[in-house]
Write a protein that holds these residues in place. Structure first.
Motif, PDB file in Angstrom:
ATOM      1  N   HIS A 207       0.837  -1.195   0.000  1.00 17.97           N
ATOM      2  CA  HIS A 207       0.000   0.000   0.000  1.00 17.97           C
ATOM      3  C   HIS A 207       0.871   1.242   0.000  1.00 17.97           C
ATOM      4  N   THR A 208       0.217   2.357  -0.288  1.00 15.83           N
ATOM      5  CA  THR A 208       0.889   3.661  -0.306  1.00 15.83           C
ATOM      6  C   THR A 208       1.716   3.927   0.960  1.00 15.83           C
ATOM      7  N   HIS A 209       1.118   3.647   2.119  1.00 16.67           N
ATOM      8  CA  HIS A 209       1.771   4.025   3.378  1.00 16.67           C
ATOM      9  C   HIS A 209       3.140   3.352   3.537  1.00 16.67           C
ATOM     10  N   LYS A 230       6.119  -7.715   9.659  1.00 18.32           N
ATOM     11  CA  LYS A 230       4.777  -7.176   9.893  1.00 18.32           C
ATOM     12  C   LYS A 230       4.766  -6.484  11.245  1.00 18.32           C
ATOM     13  N   PHE A 231       3.628  -5.952  11.642  1.00 18.30           N
ATOM     14  CA  PHE A 231       3.543  -5.347  12.971  1.00 18.30           C
ATOM     15  C   PHE A 231       3.363  -6.448  14.003  1.00 18.30           C
ATOM     16  N   ASP A 232       4.439  -6.787  14.653  1.00 16.22           N
ATOM     17  CA  ASP A 232       4.418  -7.769  15.731  1.00 16.22           C
ATOM     18  C   ASP A 232       4.872  -6.982  16.964  1.00 16.22           C
ATOM     19  N   THR A 254      -2.334   2.256  19.291  1.00 21.26           N
ATOM     20  CA  THR A 254      -3.166   1.784  20.408  1.00 21.26           C
ATOM     21  C   THR A 254      -2.595   0.479  20.949  1.00 21.26           C
ATOM     22  N   ARG A 255      -2.061  -0.360  20.067  1.00 21.81           N
ATOM     23  CA  ARG A 255      -1.454  -1.620  20.555  1.00 21.81           C
ATOM     24  C   ARG A 255      -0.216  -1.321  21.401  1.00 21.81           C
ATOM     25  N   LEU A 256       0.594  -0.364  20.984  1.00 23.70           N
ATOM     26  CA  LEU A 256       1.785  -0.017  21.784  1.00 23.70           C
ATOM     27  C   LEU A 256       1.357   0.494  23.162  1.00 23.70           C
ATOM     28  N   GLY A 405      -8.276  -1.173  10.743  1.00 23.14           N
ATOM     29  CA  GLY A 405      -6.826  -1.338  10.909  1.00 23.14           C
ATOM     30  C   GLY A 405      -6.038  -0.749   9.746  1.00 23.14           C
ATOM     31  N   GLY A 406      -6.583   0.298   9.124  1.00 23.87           N
ATOM     32  CA  GLY A 406      -5.892   0.958   8.013  1.00 23.87           C
ATOM     33  C   GLY A 406      -6.205   0.355   6.652  1.00 23.87           C
ATOM     34  N   TYR A 407      -6.989  -0.706   6.608  1.00 22.83           N
ATOM     35  CA  TYR A 407      -7.393  -1.275   5.315  1.00 22.83           C
ATOM     36  C   TYR A 407      -8.765  -0.749   4.934  1.00 22.83           C
ATOM     37  N   ARG A 468      -9.647 -11.998   4.078  1.00 21.74           N
ATOM     38  CA  ARG A 468      -9.985 -12.169   5.489  1.00 21.74           C
ATOM     39  C   ARG A 468     -10.389 -10.860   6.179  1.00 21.74           C
ATOM     40  N   PHE A 469      -9.632  -9.787   5.896  1.00 24.51           N
ATOM     41  CA  PHE A 469      -9.901  -8.551   6.628  1.00 24.51           C
ATOM     42  C   PHE A 469     -11.252  -7.922   6.261  1.00 24.51           C
ATOM     43  N   LYS A 470     -11.862  -8.404   5.159  1.00 26.72           N
ATOM     44  CA  LYS A 470     -13.164  -7.854   4.756  1.00 26.72           C
ATOM     45  C   LYS A 470     -14.331  -8.639   5.367  1.00 26.72           C
ATOM     46  N   PRO A 472     -17.247  -9.975   7.527  1.00 35.79           N
ATOM     47  CA  PRO A 472     -18.002  -9.414   8.654  1.00 35.79           C
ATOM     48  C   PRO A 472     -17.578 -10.120   9.948  1.00 35.79           C
ATOM     49  N   ARG A 473     -17.304  -9.323  10.959  1.00 34.86           N
ATOM     50  CA  ARG A 473     -16.905  -9.905  12.250  1.00 34.86           C
ATOM     51  C   ARG A 473     -18.116 -10.539  12.914  1.00 34.86           C
ATOM     52  N   ARG A 474     -19.291 -10.058  12.540  1.00 39.73           N
ATOM     53  CA  ARG A 474     -20.535 -10.604  13.052  1.00 39.73           C
ATOM     54  C   ARG A 474     -21.594 -10.479  11.963  1.00 39.73           C
TER      55      ARG A 474
HETATM   56  C1  MLC Z   1      -5.598  -8.501   9.935  1.00 35.60           C
HETATM   57  N1  MLC Z   1      -6.860  -8.903  10.112  1.00 35.60           N
HETATM   58  C2  MLC Z   1      -7.664  -7.849   9.993  1.00 35.60           C
HETATM   59  C3  MLC Z   1      -6.823  -6.762   9.717  1.00 35.60           C
HETATM   60  N2  MLC Z   1      -5.547  -7.199   9.698  1.00 35.60           N
HETATM   61  N3  MLC Z   1      -9.000  -7.732  10.086  1.00 35.60           N
HETATM   62  C4  MLC Z   1      -9.510  -6.526   9.902  1.00 35.60           C
HETATM   63  N4  MLC Z   1      -8.769  -5.427   9.625  1.00 35.60           N
HETATM   64  C5  MLC Z   1      -7.422  -5.513   9.524  1.00 35.60           C
HETATM   65  N5  MLC Z   1      -6.675  -4.443   9.242  1.00 35.60           N
HETATM   66  C6  MLC Z   1      -7.402 -10.221  10.417  1.00 35.60           C
HETATM   67  C7  MLC Z   1      -6.358 -11.297  10.433  1.00 35.60           C
HETATM   68  O1  MLC Z   1      -6.389 -11.938   9.174  1.00 35.60           O
HETATM   69  C8  MLC Z   1      -6.809 -12.190  11.577  1.00 35.60           C
HETATM   70  O2  MLC Z   1      -7.814 -13.043  11.161  1.00 35.60           O
HETATM   71  C9  MLC Z   1      -7.472 -11.268  12.537  1.00 35.60           C
HETATM   72  O3  MLC Z   1      -7.890 -10.133  11.744  1.00 35.60           O
HETATM   73  C10 MLC Z   1      -6.613 -10.777  13.657  1.00 35.60           C
HETATM   74  O4  MLC Z   1      -5.320 -10.592  13.177  1.00 35.60           O
HETATM   75  P1  MLC Z   1      -4.195  -9.823  13.975  1.00 35.60           P
HETATM   76  O5  MLC Z   1      -3.102 -10.783  14.225  1.00 35.60           O
HETATM   77  O6  MLC Z   1      -4.751  -9.061  15.104  1.00 35.60           O
HETATM   78  O7  MLC Z   1      -3.809  -8.802  12.861  1.00 35.60           O
HETATM   79  P2  MLC Z   1      -2.407  -8.395  12.443  1.00 35.60           P
HETATM   80  O8  MLC Z   1      -1.811  -9.389  11.542  1.00 35.60           O
HETATM   81  O9  MLC Z   1      -1.670  -8.015  13.680  1.00 35.60           O
HETATM   82  O10 MLC Z   1      -2.730  -7.097  11.541  1.00 35.60           O
HETATM   83  C11 MLC Z   1      -3.306  -5.951  12.078  1.00 35.60           C
HETATM   84  C12 MLC Z   1      -2.542  -4.741  11.544  1.00 35.60           C
HETATM   85  C13 MLC Z   1      -2.505  -4.873   9.995  1.00 35.60           C
HETATM   86  C14 MLC Z   1      -3.278  -3.494  11.965  1.00 35.60           C
HETATM   87  C15 MLC Z   1      -1.153  -4.729  12.091  1.00 35.60           C
HETATM   88  O11 MLC Z   1      -3.820  -4.964   9.494  1.00 35.60           O
HETATM   89  C16 MLC Z   1      -1.765  -3.762   9.343  1.00 35.60           C
HETATM   90  O12 MLC Z   1      -0.546  -3.775   9.254  1.00 35.60           O
HETATM   91  N6  MLC Z   1      -2.473  -2.733   8.844  1.00 35.60           N
HETATM   92  C17 MLC Z   1      -1.900  -1.658   8.101  1.00 35.60           C
HETATM   93  C18 MLC Z   1      -2.669  -1.409   6.843  1.00 35.60           C
HETATM   94  C19 MLC Z   1      -2.006  -0.346   5.951  1.00 35.60           C
HETATM   95  O13 MLC Z   1      -0.819  -0.355   5.718  1.00 35.60           O
HETATM   96  N7  MLC Z   1      -2.789   0.586   5.470  1.00 35.60           N
HETATM   97  C20 MLC Z   1      -2.313   1.665   4.635  1.00 35.60           C
HETATM   98  C21 MLC Z   1      -3.161   1.814   3.412  1.00 35.60           C
HETATM   99  S1  MLC Z   1      -2.572   3.196   2.438  1.00 35.60           S
HETATM  100  P3  MLC Z   1      -7.942 -14.501  11.757  1.00 35.60           P
HETATM  101  O14 MLC Z   1      -9.393 -14.757  11.719  1.00 35.60           O
HETATM  102  O15 MLC Z   1      -7.159 -15.323  10.809  1.00 35.60           O
HETATM  103  O16 MLC Z   1      -7.421 -14.485  13.158  1.00 35.60           O
HETATM  104  C22 MLC Z   1      -3.651   4.445   2.813  1.00 35.60           C
HETATM  105  C23 MLC Z   1      -3.284   5.796   2.388  1.00 35.60           C
HETATM  106  C24 MLC Z   1      -2.726   6.535   3.558  1.00 35.60           C
HETATM  107  O17 MLC Z   1      -4.619   4.238   3.475  1.00 35.60           O
HETATM  108  O18 MLC Z   1      -3.187   7.602   3.905  1.00 35.60           O
HETATM  109  O19 MLC Z   1      -1.793   5.973   4.144  1.00 35.60           O
END
Ligand code: MLC
Ligand code: AMP
Length: 504
Positions: A207-209, A230-232, A254-256, A405-407, A468-470, A472-474
């Protein structure tokens, strides 16, 4: 310049043994080694017959090699098309077909699924795995570590990023070399990046970010990145003391804050935390300052425009605002119906114009015309206002969009899938507040008369079609959806009704 984007971001580092990527293993990849790898990949791509302007689709895990693939595309004049690793085969098939990609690069574990799709669409397939192995790098290993950079014009296309839309069909945003370069140069200056900076990189690079903001700025300033897969949380906490800057979506912050190991001492070497891609709650901003002494710098961007506004580096960083238009960016607030510019202080649609604004949607002239005005202003679909001091506030969205989560997630895409399920008459998908993701997806289903849809079955089928991220959670069953007199579903009523569904 022969190839402005390559020359300015990559070429300037030729022959330098300075560090570029610090890996979690402790290994360091120098600029020179990185460029060598990119050149080898550029040879592989051009040997396979690719010509400038051809598209390279990549659904690969984050790795130095994945980043080198981006550099290789820039050097060989190819259009880079990074894809979210969560996309399903069904979603990918659309992107490959729509973009007319000549090559698809994927992880080995998806090869069996993607090979028939790629073949059918006339694209070649190569693999690149999270550990940097795969057929792409096997072929690259035998290639020279220098490559004659292909000449490109600043207005030539460098990347396509797909973004969904309110109709449910994804659109390929065409970004030129200059869109990317101008934004990187501006941000280096505005955020004062130098060769001494070490950026903690935990964002995805599709993604752009993570790709254009974090990586291009680091390249343009000559600094280095701690490149995490990734964000761990544990990894981020471990590496933070070595970093000077970090970029993240609000969920990172918020996680930090949710971890007591995150202290002022741990962030002692940091000079800048940047947040974007989704709204940062003023409360998070305040808590972060109380904990670390740092005021997060919030900025506002989009796939189509890169970065548009930013809080100031030196001046007041105001919580709940996205700061001022960046130098070179014109911003106005317009009436959603008439398109007329509104007086200062009023709420309307944010429109932006500048060298950062994309060239349109790939092969979708009507969609381009609907969002990009002839005078260059892009209609963002975000609702905002400019306060008396010039700070831009985003107050909502004029588009039906959920940001989790930014998606970005477009409800229409999910509704189309839900509506097709047995026993479902219609559906409405909304975003509701979520403590970790900011917003999350709630699916509301109205059954056909006398039917009781099998919700587990519905969720499973939706799961196969959508990333997966799309999901519905419920899913909830309703007798009917609230509608206004025009028959339009009143999502605002639904959002209000279910706003506490995931409250802590
Ligand atoms: C992961 N999951 C998500 C998710 N990310 N669900 C909804 N929304 C998200 N963003 C799913 C996983 O597949 C998993 O499913 C469950 O949710 C929990 O996963 P997790 O381990 O808590 O997630 P994690 O892997 O830690 O990822 C969360 C995150 C990640 C926030 C770290 O999504 C992330 O890095 N987001 C950044 C997105 C980004 O870069 N956006 C920029 C777009 S550019 P299950 O069921 O398998 O457990 C843009 C322009 C700009 O917008 O201005 O920048
Ligand atoms: P994307 O299309 O994935 O690039 O997402 C762009 C959208 O993210 C914008 O249109 C905004 O709605 C949102 N966005 C980006 N940055 C911010 C921010 N700082 N605050 C609020 N929303 C943001």
């Amino acid at each position: 310049m022969a190839n402005p984007l390559y020359d300015r971001l990559f070429g300037i580092h030729a022959g330098k043994s300075t560090p570029f990527l610090h890996l979690q293993t402790g290994a360091v990849i120098s600029h020179q080694d990185f460029l060598g790898r990119a050149a080898q990949i550029a040879h592989v791509l051009t040997h396979s017959g690719l010509k400038p302007g051809d598209r390279v689709a990549a659904q690969v895990e984050k790795s130095p090699e994945a980043l080198a693939l981006y550099a290789a595309c820039v050097q060989a004049g190819l259009i880079f098309l990074p894809l979210n690793t969560a996309y399903t085969a069904e979603e990918l098939s659309y992107f490959i077909e729509n973009s007319g990609a000549s090559v698809v690069v994927c992880d080995r574990r998806n090869e069996a699924t993607l090979l028939p799709i790629a073949r059918q669409l006339g694209a070649a397939l190569a693999t690149l795995n999270a550990d940097g192995t795969g057929t792409l790098m096997d072929q690259a290993a035998g290639m020279p570590t220098s490559f004659a950079t292909v000449t490109r014009d600043a207005e030539d296309l460098a990347a396509f990023l797909y973004t969904s839309g309110t109709t449910g069909r994804s659109k390929g945003a065409m970004l030129t070399q200059n869109n990317l370069l101008s934004n990187a140069e501006t941000l280096v200056r505005e955020w004062r990046f130098t060769a001494d900076d070490v950026l903690l990189h935990a964002l995805p690079i599709f993604h752009t970010h993570g790709l254009f903001v974090a990586t291009n700025i680091t390249l343009a300033s000559g600094g280095s990145m701690i490149f995490l897969p990734k964000f761990d949380l544990d990894l981020v906490l471990t590496h933070l003391p070595q970093a000077t800057t970090m970029m993240g979506v609000p969920t990172f912050y918020t996680r930090l804050l949710g971890d007591e190991r995150f202290t002022r001492d741990l962030a002692a070497r940091m000079r800048l935390f940047v947040s974007g891609s989704a709204p940062l709650l003023a409360d998070t901003h305040a808590q972060f300052e109380a904990r670390t002494g740092h005021r997060i710098l919030e900025r506002y961007g989009m796939t189509e425009t890169n970065m548009n506004t930013s809080n100031p580096y030196a001046g007041a960083r105001r919580a709940g605002t996205v700061g001022f238009p960046l130098p070179g960016v014109d911003l106005k607030i317009t009436d959603p119906e008439s398109g007329d510019t509104l007086p200062q202080g009023e709420i309307g649609v944010i429109e932006v114009r500048g060298p950062n604004v994309f060239k349109g949607y790939w092969q979708m002239p009507e969609k381009t015309a609907a969002e990009l005005r002839a005078d260059g202003f892009f209609i963002t679909g975000d609702l905002g206002r400019v306060d008396e001091d010039g700070y831009v506030h985003i107050v909502g969205r004029n588009k039906d969009l959920i940001i989790s989560g930014g998606y970005n997630i477009y409800p229409k895409e999910i509704e189309l899938v839900l509506d097709q399920q047995p026993g479902v008459l219609e559906s409405a998908v909304i975003g509701v507040p979520h403590p970790d993701f900011g917003e999350t997806v709630l699916g509301l289903i109205v059954p056909e008369p006398g039917k009781a849809p099998d919700l587990e079955g519905v969720a499973e089928t939706a799961g196969q079609a959508l990333a997966r991220f799309k999901h519905p959670r419920r899913l909830l069953v309703l007798d009917e959806l609230p509608r206004n007199t025009m028959g339009k579903v009143q999502k605002n009523i639904l959002r209000e009704r279910y706003q506490d569904m995931f409250a802590e």
